[in-house]
Motif scaffolding. Structure first.
Motif, PDB file in Angstrom:
ATOM      1  N   SER A 273      32.794 -26.225 -31.135  1.00 46.21           N
ATOM      2  CA  SER A 273      34.150 -25.699 -30.948  1.00 46.21           C
ATOM      3  C   SER A 273      35.122 -26.804 -30.545  1.00 46.21           C
ATOM      4  CB  SER A 273      34.141 -24.578 -29.910  1.00 46.21           C
ATOM      5  OG  SER A 273      33.255 -23.543 -30.278  1.00 46.21           O
ATOM      6  N   HIS A 274      34.779 -27.527 -29.477  1.00 42.13           N
ATOM      7  CA  HIS A 274      35.646 -28.629 -29.044  1.00 42.13           C
ATOM      8  C   HIS A 274      35.605 -29.790 -30.036  1.00 42.13           C
ATOM      9  CE1 HIS A 274      35.630 -26.579 -25.102  1.00 42.13           C
ATOM     10  NE2 HIS A 274      36.792 -27.187 -24.952  1.00 42.13           N
ATOM     11  N   ALA A 275      34.476 -29.921 -30.727  1.00 46.75           N
ATOM     12  CA  ALA A 275      34.351 -31.032 -31.668  1.00 46.75           C
ATOM     13  C   ALA A 275      35.309 -30.900 -32.841  1.00 46.75           C
ATOM     14  CB  ALA A 275      32.916 -31.110 -32.180  1.00 46.75           C
ATOM     15  N   THR A 276      35.473 -29.677 -33.346  1.00 47.49           N
ATOM     16  CA  THR A 276      36.296 -29.487 -34.554  1.00 47.49           C
ATOM     17  C   THR A 276      37.702 -28.992 -34.243  1.00 47.49           C
ATOM     18  OG1 THR A 276      35.558 -27.192 -34.863  1.00 47.49           O
ATOM     19  CG2 THR A 276      34.219 -28.926 -35.870  1.00 47.49           C
ATOM     20  N   GLY A 277      37.813 -28.102 -33.260  1.00 49.95           N
ATOM     21  CA  GLY A 277      39.127 -27.551 -32.933  1.00 49.95           C
ATOM     22  C   GLY A 277      39.589 -26.445 -33.861  1.00 49.95           C
ATOM     23  N   HIS A 278      38.758 -26.082 -34.831  1.00 49.50           N
ATOM     24  CA  HIS A 278      39.127 -25.046 -35.805  1.00 49.50           C
ATOM     25  C   HIS A 278      37.958 -24.072 -35.967  1.00 49.50           C
ATOM     26  CE1 HIS A 278      42.724 -27.289 -36.977  1.00 49.50           C
ATOM     27  NE2 HIS A 278      41.953 -28.377 -37.031  1.00 49.50           N
ATOM     28  N   ALA A 279      38.235 -22.786 -35.768  1.00 49.43           N
ATOM     29  CA  ALA A 279      37.176 -21.783 -35.790  1.00 49.43           C
ATOM     30  C   ALA A 279      36.420 -21.755 -37.114  1.00 49.43           C
ATOM     31  CB  ALA A 279      37.762 -20.401 -35.494  1.00 49.43           C
ATOM     32  N   HIS A 280      37.119 -21.970 -38.230  1.00 45.17           N
ATOM     33  CA  HIS A 280      36.446 -21.861 -39.522  1.00 45.17           C
ATOM     34  C   HIS A 280      35.444 -22.995 -39.771  1.00 45.17           C
ATOM     35  CE1 HIS A 280      39.692 -24.679 -40.627  1.00 45.17           C
ATOM     36  NE2 HIS A 280      38.908 -25.056 -41.614  1.00 45.17           N
ATOM     37  N   LEU A 281      35.527 -24.077 -38.971  1.00 45.05           N
ATOM     38  CA  LEU A 281      34.584 -25.191 -39.109  1.00 45.05           C
ATOM     39  C   LEU A 281      33.366 -25.045 -38.203  1.00 45.05           C
ATOM     40  CD1 LEU A 281      37.112 -28.183 -39.202  1.00 45.05           C
ATOM     41  CD2 LEU A 281      36.002 -27.062 -41.148  1.00 45.05           C
ATOM     42  N   VAL A 282      33.445 -24.149 -37.236  1.00 47.91           N
ATOM     43  CA  VAL A 282      32.375 -24.021 -36.245  1.00 47.91           C
ATOM     44  C   VAL A 282      31.033 -23.620 -36.858  1.00 47.91           C
ATOM     45  CG1 VAL A 282      31.610 -22.690 -34.226  1.00 47.91           C
ATOM     46  CG2 VAL A 282      33.916 -23.666 -34.291  1.00 47.91           C
ATOM     47  N   PRO A 283      30.968 -22.613 -37.753  1.00 50.97           N
ATOM     48  CA  PRO A 283      29.653 -22.243 -38.303  1.00 50.97           C
ATOM     49  C   PRO A 283      28.952 -23.393 -39.033  1.00 50.97           C
ATOM     50  CG  PRO A 283      31.222 -20.478 -38.668  1.00 50.97           C
ATOM     51  CD  PRO A 283      32.013 -21.645 -38.158  1.00 50.97           C
ATOM     52  N   SER A 284      29.663 -24.087 -39.916  1.00 49.72           N
ATOM     53  CA  SER A 284      29.012 -25.153 -40.689  1.00 49.72           C
ATOM     54  C   SER A 284      28.523 -26.279 -39.789  1.00 49.72           C
ATOM     55  CB  SER A 284      29.962 -25.701 -41.765  1.00 49.72           C
ATOM     56  OG  SER A 284      31.147 -26.192 -41.176  1.00 49.72           O
ATOM     57  N   MET A 285      29.293 -26.618 -38.750  1.00 54.47           N
ATOM     58  CA  MET A 285      28.853 -27.661 -37.824  1.00 54.47           C
ATOM     59  C   MET A 285      27.683 -27.197 -36.961  1.00 54.47           C
ATOM     60  SD  MET A 285      30.525 -30.431 -38.421  1.00 54.47           S
ATOM     61  CE  MET A 285      30.148 -29.896 -40.095  1.00 54.47           C
ATOM     62  N   SER A 286      27.630 -25.895 -36.692  1.00 51.58           N
ATOM     63  CA  SER A 286      26.497 -25.346 -35.949  1.00 51.58           C
ATOM     64  C   SER A 286      25.221 -25.454 -36.775  1.00 51.58           C
ATOM     65  CB  SER A 286      26.759 -23.883 -35.583  1.00 51.58           C
ATOM     66  OG  SER A 286      27.867 -23.767 -34.721  1.00 51.58           O
ATOM     67  N   TYR A 287      25.310 -25.121 -38.065  1.00 50.59           N
ATOM     68  CA  TYR A 287      24.143 -25.214 -38.936  1.00 50.59           C
ATOM     69  C   TYR A 287      23.673 -26.669 -39.035  1.00 50.59           C
ATOM     70  CZ  TYR A 287      26.239 -20.759 -40.440  1.00 50.59           C
ATOM     71  OH  TYR A 287      26.809 -19.512 -40.478  1.00 50.59           O
ATOM     72  N   ALA A 288      24.624 -27.580 -39.164  1.00 46.03           N
ATOM     73  CA  ALA A 288      24.284 -29.005 -39.267  1.00 46.03           C
ATOM     74  C   ALA A 288      23.614 -29.505 -37.994  1.00 46.03           C
ATOM     75  CB  ALA A 288      25.543 -29.821 -39.562  1.00 46.03           C
ATOM     76  N   ALA A 289      24.098 -29.031 -36.849  1.00 43.72           N
ATOM     77  CA  ALA A 289      23.536 -29.456 -35.561  1.00 43.72           C
ATOM     78  C   ALA A 289      22.092 -28.998 -35.416  1.00 43.72           C
ATOM     79  CB  ALA A 289      24.383 -28.905 -34.416  1.00 43.72           C
ATOM     80  N   VAL A 290      21.828 -27.760 -35.837  1.00 40.97           N
ATOM     81  CA  VAL A 290      20.457 -27.242 -35.761  1.00 40.97           C
ATOM     82  C   VAL A 290      19.546 -28.029 -36.700  1.00 40.97           C
ATOM     83  CG1 VAL A 290      18.998 -25.231 -36.212  1.00 40.97           C
ATOM     84  CG2 VAL A 290      21.185 -24.946 -35.045  1.00 40.97           C
ATOM     85  N   ALA A 291      20.047 -28.315 -37.900  1.00 40.60           N
ATOM     86  CA  ALA A 291      19.266 -29.098 -38.860  1.00 40.60           C
ATOM     87  C   ALA A 291      18.978 -30.501 -38.330  1.00 40.60           C
ATOM     88  CB  ALA A 291      20.010 -29.185 -40.193  1.00 40.60           C
ATOM     89  N   ALA A 292      19.896 -31.044 -37.527  1.00 41.40           N
ATOM     90  CA  ALA A 292      19.718 -32.388 -36.968  1.00 41.40           C
ATOM     91  C   ALA A 292      18.722 -32.414 -35.819  1.00 41.40           C
ATOM     92  CB  ALA A 292      21.058 -32.952 -36.508  1.00 41.40           C
ATOM     93  N   GLY A 293      18.377 -31.227 -35.278  1.00 34.76           N
ATOM     94  CA  GLY A 293      17.353 -31.173 -34.243  1.00 34.76           C
ATOM     95  C   GLY A 293      17.825 -30.874 -32.836  1.00 34.76           C
ATOM     96  N   CYS A 294      19.025 -30.301 -32.690  1.00 38.72           N
ATOM     97  CA  CYS A 294      19.511 -29.999 -31.341  1.00 38.72           C
ATOM     98  C   CYS A 294      18.696 -28.863 -30.719  1.00 38.72           C
ATOM     99  CB  CYS A 294      21.001 -29.658 -31.359  1.00 38.72           C
ATOM    100  SG  CYS A 294      21.377 -28.003 -31.998  1.00 38.72           S
ATOM    101  N   ASP A 295      18.812 -28.715 -29.411  1.00 36.07           N
ATOM    102  CA  ASP A 295      18.076 -27.685 -28.678  1.00 36.07           C
ATOM    103  C   ASP A 295      18.908 -26.443 -28.412  1.00 36.07           C
ATOM    104  OD1 ASP A 295      15.531 -29.176 -28.050  1.00 36.07           O
ATOM    105  OD2 ASP A 295      16.994 -30.563 -27.191  1.00 36.07           O
ATOM    106  N   GLY A 296      20.202 -26.519 -28.687  1.00 41.39           N
ATOM    107  CA  GLY A 296      21.051 -25.366 -28.434  1.00 41.39           C
ATOM    108  C   GLY A 296      22.494 -25.640 -28.781  1.00 41.39           C
ATOM    109  N   LEU A 297      23.305 -24.593 -28.686  1.00 39.18           N
ATOM    110  CA  LEU A 297      24.737 -24.676 -28.982  1.00 39.18           C
ATOM    111  C   LEU A 297      25.526 -24.045 -27.846  1.00 39.18           C
ATOM    112  CD1 LEU A 297      24.598 -23.324 -32.656  1.00 39.18           C
ATOM    113  CD2 LEU A 297      24.869 -25.725 -32.006  1.00 39.18           C
ATOM    114  N   ILE A 298      26.752 -24.507 -27.665  1.00 42.58           N
ATOM    115  CA  ILE A 298      27.689 -23.851 -26.765  1.00 42.58           C
ATOM    116  C   ILE A 298      28.953 -23.605 -27.573  1.00 42.58           C
ATOM    117  CG2 ILE A 298      28.370 -26.087 -25.740  1.00 42.58           C
ATOM    118  CD1 ILE A 298      28.923 -24.461 -23.122  1.00 42.58           C
ATOM    119  N   VAL A 299      29.270 -22.329 -27.792  1.00 38.14           N
ATOM    120  CA  VAL A 299      30.297 -21.923 -28.753  1.00 38.14           C
ATOM    121  C   VAL A 299      31.356 -21.059 -28.067  1.00 38.14           C
ATOM    122  CG1 VAL A 299      30.701 -20.707 -30.944  1.00 38.14           C
ATOM    123  CG2 VAL A 299      28.542 -21.931 -30.569  1.00 38.14           C
TER     124      VAL A 299
END
Length: 339
Positions: A273-299
């Motif tokens: 959310s803070h990374a992009t600043g735009h709600a419509h970008l949040v889902p795609s960045m969340s998917y990318a973060a999970v694919a990269a191996g993160c342990d969780g999200l804060i949205v």
């Protein structure tokens, strides 16, 4: 230095080594492993060679120098990933993805309760919400402070969700700790060392956000301040860094996930959310973060983003969050995790 104990070394031998480390002017930090224990001896780098003498003590297998400047955060001290318990039965760093969701700011009882019920129904396991808000402008909404903390506690009671909220000032640590399950350190406070030291003395999980111009090494050195005070329940959060790009609020450094995973045992959370600043970008960045191996999200999620007191443009509506969570489960499965 890392003092590696022999397999089967007794508690008495461990205690004697810790005692000797203190006598030499260093602080011992024991890391309990499955087959053996190791002790991180932290202190003045200039005289660390005296620690080599510990090899002659009963129960000690060997003494190994730590090459990284961040000692306790390094995989040299703890090769296996850390799992941080944030509530009974809820952990960060294991096989289950943790999703923290809620509004940027707590604005009213109705708003926080509506959001809390909505995010829980969609699968979030932690409620986020700001009671103290560090803002760029002194004229912007600064948060409801203790009243906001009380409303977060009310939402926890109503939903059972543990709460994460930001502590901004060292003088407020005790107050926020009375209400919060997880203490959040914002990007602007990543090098507020007085605050980090105080949080290191608590027995509460800490989510440490990366600063907008903080290097990975600086980030881990900030985590070291908390760890060195005795608090091992530290989670790292990548929330975007400042670059020349203006199309997004910040630039989400997805590469920070595997880089951090290679250098530290601490869990890694992503804030899209803070990374992009735009709600419509949040889902795609969340998917990318999970694919990269993160342990969780804060949205960030808000029932009426157009009326939000802060960060409305980057906040998902509850229906959007629900749709994202359904798809996120598929990415988590591919990454070997579950929601």
């Amino acid at each position: 230095m890392i003092i590696v104990m022999m397999q089967g070394a007794s508690k008495e031998q461990l205690a004697e080594v810790k005692k000797r480390i203190r006598e030499l002017g260093y602080k011992p930090h024991v890391i309990h492993g499955e087959t053996r224990n190791v002790i991180g001896a932290v202190g003045d780098e200039r005289g660390k060679s005296v620690l080599q003498s510990l090899e002659s003590m009963p129960g000690v297998e060997n003494v190994v120098p730590i090459l990284k400047p961040y000692k306790l955060a390094s995989r040299e001290v703890k090769p296996e990933p850390s799992v941080v318990e944030i509530a009974p039965g809820l952990q960060v760093g294991g096989d289950k993805m943790v999703v923290m969701a809620g509004p940027c700011s707590v604005e009213s009882e109705e708003q926080i309760l509506e959001t809390a019920h909505a995010v829980k129904q969609s699968g979030a396991t932690v409620l986020r919400g700001g009671a103290f808000k560090p803002r760029t402008s002194p004229y912007s909404f600064q948060g409801m402070e203790e009243e906001g903390l009380k409303l977060l506690a009310l939402a926890r009671e109503a939903t059972g969700l543990p709460i994460i909220t930001e502590v901004v000032n060292p003088r407020d640590v005790e107050l926020v700790a009375r209400y919060a399950d997880i203490m959040q350190v914002g990007a602007r406070n990543v090098q507020n060392f007085a605050l980090l030291k105080m949080l290191g003395q608590l027995d509460k999980p800490v989510l440490l956000k990366r600063g907008m111009a903080t290097t990975i090494q600086e980030f881990l050195m900030s985590a070291e301040y908390i760890l060195a005070e005795g608090n091992r329940r530290v989670m790292l959060c990548e929330r975007g860094i400042r670059t020349f790009e203006t199309a997004t609020r910040n630039t989400l450094d997805i590469s920070a996930v595997p880089v951090l995973k290679g250098q530290t045992h601490l869990p890694v959370i992503i804030d899209p959310s803070h990374a992009t600043g735009h709600a419509h970008l949040v889902p795609s960045m969340s998917y990318a973060a999970v694919a990269a191996g993160c342990d969780g999200l804060i949205v960030e999620v808000h029932p009426h983003p157009e009326k939000a007191a802060s960060d409305g443009p980057q906040s998902l509506r509850p229906a959007e969050f629900a749709a994202m969570m359904k798809k996120l489960a598929e990415f988590a499965k591919v990454a070997g995790k579950s929601l």
